[in-house]
Design an enzyme around this catalytic site. Structure first.
Site, PDB file in Angstrom:
ATOM      1  N   ILE A   1       0.820  -1.218   0.000  1.00  0.00           N
ATOM      2  CA  ILE A   1       0.000   0.000   0.000  1.00  0.00           C
ATOM      3  C   ILE A   1       0.850   1.262   0.000  1.00  0.00           C
ATOM      4  CG2 ILE A   1      -1.725   1.341   1.258  1.00  0.00           C
ATOM      5  CD1 ILE A   1      -2.842  -1.324   2.340  1.00  0.00           C
TER       6      ILE A   1
ATOM      7  N   GLY B   1       6.621   4.861   4.306  1.00  0.00           N
ATOM      8  CA  GLY B   1       6.868   6.158   4.943  1.00  0.00           C
ATOM      9  C   GLY B   1       8.089   6.049   5.814  1.00  0.00           C
TER      10      GLY B   1
ATOM     11  N   GLY C   1       8.108   2.840   7.982  1.00  0.00           N
ATOM     12  CA  GLY C   1       8.204   1.518   7.387  1.00  0.00           C
ATOM     13  C   GLY C   1       7.216   1.362   6.243  1.00  0.00           C
TER      14      GLY C   1
ATOM     15  N   ASP D   1      -1.309  14.280  15.237  1.00  0.00           N
ATOM     16  CA  ASP D   1      -0.989  14.311  13.812  1.00  0.00           C
ATOM     17  C   ASP D   1      -2.229  14.082  12.956  1.00  0.00           C
ATOM     18  OD1 ASP D   1       0.688  14.652  11.625  1.00  0.00           O
ATOM     19  OD2 ASP D   1       1.301  12.553  11.564  1.00  0.00           O
TER      20      ASP D   1
END
Lengths: 306, 416
Positions: free
Chosen positions: B38, B41, B44, B164
């Site tokens: 998918i 980043g 990982g 975040d």
């Protein structure tokens, strides 16, 4: 959940009955009968005292706060409810638990620092290879199913000390009783608020003889019965008939009344009190040298320090 | 002394022993069949998978990158943020927070297995800019906002700060359920042993960063998440980030710079904050910087947010799209301005925002944000690539795989 004990993994997965805990330990010993016979170890409570001393030594060198050390102690206790001690290097497990607890309690230390302090404390039993500690961290987290958020009685104590108008000395005594309970199975048996109430009760009962808890061993029976008497009166008393008397005595009465009106399991508090008092008694017979020798023997013999 | 006798090796042996290292009791590839890659980043990689033993549904497996990818992998100690994410995800349980299935620690890697979500807000917003801009239907906006706030309320009630929140981190299942994801920066905020500031200096993707953080506040509160929620609300309406500033990079001395450009973008729409409306403003470390910002209008002229809101919700109505956001009306503006409130103490809490009339007026809020859209709105499925299907091996550094890096926008959007 993180802030809610009632929905926490601690309550759902890490609170046992005495029988369950007994069974877990028996099962571990049965799986490794040879090891168990070959390497006798001190009683669980004495082992706990030894582990606690080691956690404290390492914690002191690293400047770790009490709460993080308490978390580490709980990790060790959870871990050894699932893994036979003789299969591990307890020094490595202790250092790993402290390292992980510090991260969880937001006071992290670098892995290299933890390893070098471990080397200094236990030079003959501790590898300087940081990857050993990293590997043990995987083992520890895996056995705990990544459930690393723990609820301590300290917060309940802080919340309750105002209600029972504890003096600074009484609070400090209750606090140290909580520190001590990590050397017993209590954190695996009871909810943190139950422990906190027990610590307050005991602090109030002990308070009149200011000599404190360490000297209490000889009169452990008296303490237990005093605490028990206070609690059993909780069952009978109604609020509003507080008798005038000494400060601590009135406070015990107030606690008893408060308990009578709450939904808190008084039996649990009685049981906690007995457990900790009998621990203090048992502590008298603790032989650090013997504990150390027995642990060191299997670590060396099995090459677990490599 | 006993002679050194070692027990014979037993296949079921596990643990730290002289001969046997740590062995996972379950193996990722035995339990899951990876069907594609998918994204990747800084943390990982994420893979899509299905269960091998009849586990229902699909899964997203987040594999944490070991420290030294490519070289001989060694245990180096798990990062604090991974530890936090593992611990928090193990405790959390709420419809609007992504569900952790299990964590597998194997071969020096951490695999976090989550329920799979087909969409995320970034992807949905992007879809509405293609081929031309067309607004996200008001019922969808409303449902997304309600579910997002519901998830936030749960996190905050449990003393968890997400820190975040941004469209890429808000997942949406094909059943229209919103799931707050990526708790990689989340933390507990009840009685931290150290100030929340000391741990990680900079938090929250800059476009969603609250003004108090930009002004150097060291005091983290749930209000920083609520600002981000306000920014996300605005973005659902306008289909572009409302405050799209440029990040000032840290200088060589590692001092955190004042994010002038980002603050400027906020001031352009919200006007300059004033000490009359925000009592603690003058105590902000970067307070003096405010006077150096340029304002198109008179400093005291206040906010242009209302103008921004109405021109945004009306902008699509001329294109005769039936589902224009005009119906979100005045309550939509009030909710937005309550979330984009300068003073963190006056900013709406998640609890307050859930009680907002925005959700009780007009159409009933659905727990499925796609409800009523019928076949006319088909969101594209998550892109899953096949060129890195081996979850067990990690590629060498520098070999970037396809898929979007987690922190950046699709290239097309950056060029807008």
């Amino acid at each position: 959940m993180a802030a809610n004990y009632w929905e926490s993994t601690q309550r759902r997965n890490w609170q046992f009955t005495r029988e369950q805990l007994e069974d877990l330990r028996k099962k571990l010993e049965e799986e490794d009968q040879n090891l168990v016979q070959m390497y006798p170890l001190p009683a669980v409570r004495h082992l706990s005292i030894y582990f606690n001393q080691q956690v404290a030594r390492l914690g002191k060198r690293l400047g770790v706060r009490q709460q993080a050390m308490a978390t580490a102690q709980l990790y060790i206790r959870r871990f050894y409810s699932k893994v036979e001690i003789r299969r591990t290097n307890p020094y490595l497990v202790i250092a790993t638990a402290v390292y992980l607890a510090c991260k969880m309690e937001e006071c992290p230390h670098h892995i290299r620092l933890v390893v070098s302090e471990g080397r200094t404390l236990w030079p003959d039993f501790f590898s300087s290879d940081t990857s050993k500690l990293g590997e043990c961290e995987f083992f520890l987290i895996s056995e705990m199913s990544s459930q690393m958020i723990v609820h301590h009685p300290y917060r309940s104590l802080t919340a309750l000390q105002g209600i029972f108008s504890l003096t600074q000395e009484e609070s400090a005594l209750a606090w140290s009783i909580i520190n001590d309970h990590y050397m017993t199975d209590l954190p695996l048996l009871y909810a943190p608020h139950t422990i906190a109430i027990m610590s307050i009760l005991l602090a109030l009962v002990l308070r009149p003889n200011t000599t404190g808890i360490q000297s209490a061993g000889s009169s452990a029976g008296n303490i237990a019965s005093a605490a028990h008497a206070a609690l059993s009166s909780a069952g009978q008393t109604k609020t509003g008939n507080e008798k005038p008397g000494g400060g601590a005595r009135t406070k015990v009465q107030k606690l008893a009344n408060w308990l009578a009106e709450s939904n808190i399991d008084i039996e649990a508090i009685v049981d906690c009190t007995q457990e900790i008092v009998s621990f203090y008694e048992f502590q008298e017979q603790y032989n650090e040298k013997l504990a150390r020798e027995q642990i060191n023997r299997f670590v060396k013999a099995r090459g677990l320090d490599k | 002394m006993f002679p050194s006798r070692r027990p014979p090796f037993h296949p079921a042996d596990r643990g730290i022993g002289p001969n046997v290292g740590y062995q996972s009791k379950v193996r990722v590839i035995d339990r899951y069949k990876v069907i594609g890659f998918i994204s990747s980043g800084t943390y990982g990689r994420v893979y899509k998978a299905v269960g091998r033993h009849g586990q229902t549904g699909e899964f997203a497996i987040k594999k944490f990158k070991p420290d030294k990818e490519g070289e001989q992998i060694q245990y180096t100690g798990i990062s604090q943020s991974a530890v936090r994410e593992m611990a928090l995800c193990s405790e959390l349980s709420h419809t609007n927070v992504i569900k952790l299935i299990e964590i597998i620690l194997e071969d020096k890697c951490i695999f976090m297995v989550f329920e799979y979500a087909e969409h995320d807000l970034l992807q949905i917003i992007h879809h509405h800019t293609q081929p031309t801009r067309h607004p996200i239907p008001p019922s969808t906006v409303k449902s997304i906002m309600f579910q997002l706030l519901n998830g936030c309320q749960y996190l905050h009630a449990n003393w968890v700060l997400h820190r975040d929140l941004k469209p890429a981190n808000i997942m949406v299942t094909s059943g229209g359920e919103v799931k707050i994801g990526d708790l990689g920066l989340a933390r507990l905020f009840n009685k931290p042993l150290h100030s929340l500031f000391s741990g990680d200096k900079v938090v929250v993707t800059i476009w969603y960063r609250a003004p108090e953080l930009l002004l150097g506040s060291r005091h983290y509160t749930p209000a920083i998440d609520m600002w981000a929620v306000g920014c996300i609300f605005a973005e659902l309406l306008s289909l572009r980030p409302i405050f799209k500033g440029e990040e000032a990079k840290m200088d060589s001395k590692k001092t955190v710079p004042f994010q002038r450009n980002q603050m400027q973008k906020i001031v352009e729409i919200m006007g300059l904050p004033t000490k009359e409306k925000w009592a603690h403003l003058v105590n902000m470390p970067e307070y003096s910087q405010l006077s150096t910002l340029s304002t198109s209008t008179h400093p005291k002229s206040g906010s242009n947010l209302e103008k921004w809101y109405y021109s945004t919700i009306n902008s699509h109505s001329t294109t005769s799209v039936p589902s224009s956001n005009v119906s979100l009306g005045a309550e939509g503006y009030r909710l937005l301005s309550g979330l984009l409130e300068y003073d963190p103490e006056k900013r709406l809490t998640a609890q307050q925002a859930l009680q907002h009339p925005f959700f009780s007026t007009g159409d009933k809020v659905s727990s499925n944000c796609f409800e009523g859209l019928g076949g006319k709105m088909e969101y594209p499925h998550r892109r899953v690539s096949q060129d890195d299907n081996d979850i067990r091996t990690s590629s060498l550094p520098g070999t970037k795989r396809s898929g979007l890096p987690d922190d950046s926008r699709p290239v097309k959007r950056l060029k807008e």
